[in-house]
Motif scaffolding. Structure first.
Motif, PDB file in Angstrom:
ATOM      1  N   ASN A 247       0.825  -1.202   0.000  1.00  0.00           N
ATOM      2  CA  ASN A 247       0.000   0.000   0.000  1.00  0.00           C
ATOM      3  C   ASN A 247       0.867   1.265   0.000  1.00  0.00           C
ATOM      4  N   TYR A 251       1.086   4.130  -2.913  1.00  0.00           N
ATOM      5  CA  TYR A 251       0.857   5.560  -2.634  1.00  0.00           C
ATOM      6  C   TYR A 251       2.004   6.407  -3.197  1.00  0.00           C
ATOM      7  N   ASN A 282      -6.650   4.671  -1.566  1.00  0.00           N
ATOM      8  CA  ASN A 282      -5.544   5.064  -2.440  1.00  0.00           C
ATOM      9  C   ASN A 282      -5.798   4.643  -3.882  1.00  0.00           C
TER      10      ASN A 282
END
Length: 323
Positions: A247, A251, A282
């Motif tokens: 993640n 990002y 995101n």
């Protein structure tokens, strides 16, 4: 065999230990115990030697046999060590506490500190135990290092750093302290300094996941995003099951315009955790940046399925529907 023969076998084992012939000594101690199960000394020596070969089951049996004969510090301490490395931490703590009623040494205090760190979550207690170990042996490098770790958990980074430096004063090549120096300096936002230690760790351990992650984090904080991305990718090659890092990588990739790469990374995070709210957010934002509002809307709706009270996403969905 007679007791005298058992003693002779035991003595031969001791002599072999003096010559560094541990495996041969083990065999003689086994024969001594077989000849006379009440030979406490042979049981103790057998326990420590087979424990050193990571044969903890046999070592534990030997220590238990010794303790049936007499309750001694070496027997209880050895029993505690076996349970510790077998990850039976409650039993290990009990054995060490019983040993403490008879005597102490720096190793006992060190392992008690370790148990407070990993089992009882008593960080202050861990620090006290490590300090006791150091007071007995000021060159106890592991105690200096692990005491630093305890201070890091308490977010007392300055004191942690002092302990890691003290460990490196004892041995400048002590790998755990080198890594911990680097990681702590990142936490303290002293990024340039941190890279010196993290690079030293990666020179000897190029697949050290934590060092790769911390170096990536330092580079990102230094606004070297593309270099950071490369180190996060290296970390994920070591351990691809890190949903948080996938993640984080996604990002950062989106922040430097690598939107398609970001989609792949964020989908990997979601694959590992289908309820990963932040990854869905995101991913939705990446689709918005690409002008794919329908896909963004779908991801934001998924966020609401996970957390219906996310007001920011509710507003985002209303805005998209209004368009």
């Amino acid at each position: 065999m007679t007791n005298n023969q058992a003693k002779k076998l035991y003595q031969t084992g001791i002599e072999l230990m003096g010559y560094g012939k541990s495996q041969e000594a083990i065999n003689y101690f086994r024969e001594a115990v077989e000849a006379n199960p009440s030979c406490m000394e042979a049981n103790l020596e057998l326990g420590y030697l087979v424990g050193a070969t990571e044969n903890y089951e046999e070592a534990l049996k030997a220590f238990d046999n010794a303790l049936k004969i007499q309750k001694t510090f070496p027997g209880l301490f050895g029993k505690g060590i076996c349970h510790f490395f077998m990850e039976e931490y409650g039993k290990s703590l009990d054995a060490f506490m019983d040993a403490q009623e008879i005597g102490e040494n720096e190793d006992l205090w060190y392992y008690l500190g370790s148990l407070h760190l990993i089992y009882t979550d008593n960080i202050e207690g861990a620090i006290n135990c490590f300090d006791m170990a150091i007071s007995i042996n000021e060159k106890f490098i592991e105690a200096w290092n692990d005491c630093g770790v305890a201070y890091s958990i308490l977010e007392n980074d300055e004191t942690a750093l002092v302990h890691f430096k003290d460990a490196l004063d004892i041995d400048p090549e002590f790998k755990p302290a080198i890594y911990n120096m680097g990681a702590t300096l990142v936490d303290m936002e002293r990024y340039e300094e941190s890279l010196k230690y993290l690079d030293r760790t990666l020179e000897s351990e190029p697949d050290n996941f934590k060092a790769l992650f911390y170096k990536g984090n330092a580079l990102y904080s230094m606004e070297k995003e593309e270099e950071a991305v490369e180190y996060f990718k290296k970390a994920l090659k070591v351990d691809k099951d890190q949903e948080e890092l996938w993640n984080y990588l996604g990002y950062i990739q989106s922040s430097i315009g690598q939107n398609h790469e970001a989609i792949e990374s964020l989908n990997q995070a979601i694959k590992l955790n289908n309820d990963f709210e932040e990854a869905y957010i995101n991913l939705g934002n990446v689709y918005l940046a690409l002008g794919k509002d329908d896909l963004a809307l779908d991801r934001f709706k998924r966020v609401l399925e996970i957390y219906p009270d996310n007001e920011e996403i509710l507003r985002e969905i209303e805005d998209l529907k209004g368009n």
